[in-house]
Write an enzyme that holds these catalytic residues in place. Structure first.
Site, short mmCIF file in Angstrom:
data_model
loop_
_atom_site.label_atom_id
_atom_site.label_comp_id
_atom_site.label_asym_id
_atom_site.label_seq_id
_atom_site.Cartn_x
_atom_site.Cartn_y
_atom_site.Cartn_z
N LYS A 174 0.89 -1.18 0.00
CA LYS A 174 0.00 0.00 0.00
C LYS A 174 0.92 1.23 0.00
CE LYS A 174 -2.08 3.16 1.63
NZ LYS A 174 -1.98 4.49 0.98
N GLY A 227 6.50 5.04 8.23
CA GLY A 227 5.70 6.25 8.16
C GLY A 227 5.74 7.00 9.47
N THR A 231 0.71 7.36 12.88
CA THR A 231 0.10 6.29 12.08
C THR A 231 0.57 4.93 12.59
OG1 THR A 231 0.35 7.79 10.20
CG2 THR A 231 -0.38 5.57 9.71
N GLY A 232 1.84 4.85 12.95
CA GLY A 232 2.38 3.59 13.47
C GLY A 232 1.63 3.14 14.72
N GLU A 249 8.94 1.35 11.23
CA GLU A 249 10.02 2.32 10.99
C GLU A 249 9.37 3.69 10.99
OE1 GLU A 249 13.04 1.38 10.89
OE2 GLU A 249 12.91 -0.74 10.42
N CYS A 283 13.78 10.49 7.35
CA CYS A 283 13.55 10.20 8.77
C CYS A 283 14.79 10.48 9.61
CB CYS A 283 13.10 8.75 8.92
SG CYS A 283 14.18 7.60 8.05
N GLU A 384 8.94 16.31 14.60
CA GLU A 384 9.52 16.05 13.29
C GLU A 384 8.89 16.99 12.25
OE1 GLU A 384 8.53 12.38 11.25
OE2 GLU A 384 10.65 12.12 10.79
P1 NDP Z 1 2.12 8.50 7.03
O1 NDP Z 1 2.18 7.76 8.30
O2 NDP Z 1 1.18 9.62 6.90
O3 NDP Z 1 1.78 7.51 5.83
C1 NDP Z 1 2.54 6.36 5.59
C2 NDP Z 1 1.67 5.31 4.92
O4 NDP Z 1 0.64 4.90 5.82
C3 NDP Z 1 0.95 5.82 3.68
O5 NDP Z 1 0.89 4.79 2.73
C4 NDP Z 1 -0.42 6.15 4.22
O6 NDP Z 1 -1.43 6.16 3.23
C5 NDP Z 1 -0.61 5.02 5.20
N1 NDP Z 1 -1.61 5.27 6.23
C6 NDP Z 1 -2.05 6.46 6.70
N2 NDP Z 1 -2.97 6.27 7.67
C7 NDP Z 1 -3.09 4.94 7.83
C8 NDP Z 1 -3.89 4.13 8.69
N3 NDP Z 1 -4.74 4.65 9.58
N4 NDP Z 1 -3.78 2.78 8.58
C9 NDP Z 1 -2.92 2.23 7.69
N5 NDP Z 1 -2.16 2.96 6.84
C10 NDP Z 1 -2.23 4.29 6.92
O7 NDP Z 1 3.62 8.95 6.73
P2 NDP Z 1 4.13 9.87 5.53
O8 NDP Z 1 3.75 9.25 4.24
O9 NDP Z 1 3.76 11.27 5.82
O10 NDP Z 1 5.71 9.66 5.66
C11 NDP Z 1 6.53 10.45 6.44
C12 NDP Z 1 6.89 9.75 7.73
O11 NDP Z 1 7.60 8.53 7.45
C13 NDP Z 1 7.82 10.55 8.59
O12 NDP Z 1 7.41 10.50 9.92
C14 NDP Z 1 9.16 9.84 8.44
O13 NDP Z 1 10.04 10.03 9.50
C15 NDP Z 1 8.72 8.43 8.31
N6 NDP Z 1 9.78 7.62 7.71
C16 NDP Z 1 10.51 6.78 8.52
C17 NDP Z 1 11.57 6.05 8.01
C18 NDP Z 1 12.36 5.13 8.87
O14 NDP Z 1 13.11 4.31 8.32
N7 NDP Z 1 12.25 5.17 10.20
C19 NDP Z 1 11.96 6.18 6.61
C20 NDP Z 1 11.12 7.07 5.85
C21 NDP Z 1 10.08 7.78 6.40
P3 NDP Z 1 -1.93 7.55 2.58
O15 NDP Z 1 -0.73 8.10 1.89
O16 NDP Z 1 -3.01 7.14 1.68
O17 NDP Z 1 -2.37 8.42 3.72
#
Ligand code: NDP
Length: 493
Positions: A174, A227, A231-232, A249, A283, A384
């Protein structure tokens, strides 16, 4: 021309069950350039069925056969490098010098790496006693859901997909709704490489509906998520109802510690790279730069001068170093952090505004922004931002530097800049993070594990450790005794 993209389920390109589509914008022009199928929970169910049908044969295939297919995917990625890089730049705004020169080659490299390490996966024999043979075997988890962010879209998918596939899992990806196109392209290359239908599926649509349906589906054995921390947490709570394992992550608020004996020139270069690469949308971005008081003024002056040279503009121009941020609402969010830093008393020494060049007027551009005299308690130093905004603060001694670095809910990464490796190593051991770099920042490569602690999540991507994320250990015990002789007989008769 606006192109239409479908979801990928069971090896077929399909519309979402509801028939809807959502737009993908080019952040450099603020124009819609693609429409993508909006999937629904019904499509998630179809994808789970397709994956479940593919999983047994895919999981039983010799590791070498799966590894060869991943190597083929890697070759296809490199053969299509320019096209994939242009797609990433169009959907994300990443400068073409990054997408073509760095990100897409890294995706190919990780598929190759996953293929190579998979063949060293082993089990153990256990010394229980002469009457038995006892062993462990690693087996695929089954159907896994992989949910990924927009910041380096295809690379974040590749880290999980290649590892999960090579260990024999059937995958449902996804991707982030802002940047789904490179993931769909990757799925097409997996099919072209011979990976069987159903082993790779991509469902597109909102995380709040299809993402949640994937997490909550009883047919999905494990979730790999990258993400935002909030959300996590939501994913954890959904998965807990099914006792489903999740790998997380999450975000970071990474400190760069410039000690009193640091090589100043190297530290300034490191701060430019760590703070502004990919617009700070990493991140592990060096968003908190902590500098010893003896170097503070000179560091700040050189850092600001160097940041002024960063070329912000059209991401398709090979000279461009920073493109736009990927979506309008994200620029608003970053700007709200700039406002909060000003309001809380940080001193703006560079940027803070949208660039004014003609080429940056239509897209979602931001100028590199530096705040001096930052206090670690300020909102923009704790939360962040995920944008080109860096705070610089000062410290008196190493103990204070460590205390400031650890004073955050996150625990992803940090860097220490010193000419004395003994001193640096001592500090590295005290930092509460998953990765510490000495005299480097943001150096992530296949061979080293990647993942954080505290609110940055748990579990590892990359390295051989990732194979453990997508396999489960089975213990098999064989009684070698002849006749009815058991160690527990005396207890039962
Ligand atoms: P989000 O958490 O907003 O989204 C990540 C994914 O989760 C997207 O595909 C999103 O879909 C999906 N999603 C959103 N809500 C839900 C839910 N309730 N249930 C299941 N899936 C859901 O993160 P971002 O896309 O804004 O990414 C940025 C974040 O990612 C930052 O916090 C960054 O630090 C982190 N990150 C961490 C890394 C690591 O290795 N630790 C590496 C890269 C990024 P949709 O887009 O449709 O909302």
């Amino acid at each position: 021309m606006v192109e239409t993209y479908k979801a990928f389920i069971g090896g077929e390109w399909v519309d979402g069950a509801g028939g809807g589509a959502f737009p993908v914008y080019n952040p450099a022009t603020d124009e819609i350039f693609a429409q993508v199928a909006t999937c629904t929970p019904e499509d998630v169910d179809k994808a789970v069925k397709a994956a479940a049908a593919a999983a047994p044969a895919w999981g039983m295939m010799p590791m070498s056969a799966r590894a060869k297919m991943l190597l083929k995917v890697s070759q296809l990625i490199m053969q299509n490098l320019n096209e994939i890089a242009a797609l990433e730049t169009a959907e994300h705004g990443a400068p073409i010098r990054n997408s073509a020169g760095f990100q897409v080659p890294q995706i190919a490299d990780f598929f190759e790496y996953a293929a190579s390490i998979s063949r060293s996966l082993t089990g153990e024999t256990l010394p229980i006693g002469p009457w038995c043979t006892s062993m462990t075997v690693r087996e695929p988890v089954g159907v896994v859901g992989l949910i990924t962010p927009w910041n380096v879209p295809a690379l974040m998918v590749a880290w999980k997909l290649a590892a999960a596939l090579v260990t024999g899992n059937a995958c449902i990806v996804k991707p982030a709704s802002v940047t789904p196109l490179t993931t769909l392209r990757l799925a097409a290359l997996c099919k072209e490489a011979g990976i069987p239908d159903g082993a790779v599926n991509v469902i597109t649509g909102p995380g709040s509906t299809v993402g949640e349906a994937l997490v909550a589906h009883p047919g999905v054995a494990r979730i790999g998520f990258t993400g935002d921390t909030s959300t996590g947490k939501r994913i954890m709570s959904l998965a807990s109802g099914l006792a489903k394992p999740v790998g997380l992550e999450l975000g970071g608020k990474n400190a760069m510690l410039v000690l009193s004996d640091a090589d100043l020139e190297a530290a300034v270069e490191g701060a430019i790279w760590g703070g502004f690469f990919n617009n700070g949308q990493v991140c592990a971005a060096a968003s908190r730069i902590l500098v010893h008081e003896s170097l503070y003024d000179e560091f700040l002056q050189r850092f600001v001068e160097a940041a002024k040279q960063i070329r912000v503009g059209d991401p398709m121009n090979p000279e461009t170093v920073l493109g736009p941020v990927p979506f309008k609402e994200h620029r608003d969010k970053v700007e709200s952090y700039i406002a909060s830093a000003k309001a809380e008393g940080a001193k703006l020494v560079l940027g803070g505004e949208r660039p004014t060049t003609p080429e940056t007027q239509k897209g979602y551009y931001l100028a590199p922004t530096i705040f001096a005299d930052a206090q670690n308690s300020m909102t923009f130093m704790q939360e962040e931002i995920f944008g080109p905004v860096v705070g610089v603060a000062t410290f008196k001694d190493d103990a204070e530097a460590v205390a400031l670095a650890n004073d955050t809910s996150y625990g992803l990464s940090a860097s220490v800049w010193t000419k004395d490796f003994k001193r640096g190593l001592g500090l590295a051991r005290q930092l509460q993070v998953g990765t510490v770099w000495l005299n480097e920042h943001l150096m992530i490569f296949c061979e080293a594990p990647w993942g954080g602690c505290k609110a940055s999540g748990y579990g590892k991507d990359l390295s051989t450790m990732v194979l453990e994320e997508y396999t489960t250990v089975k213990h098999i015990y064989m009684d070698m005794n002849e006749g009815p002789v058991k160690p527990w007989y005396g207890l039962m008769k």
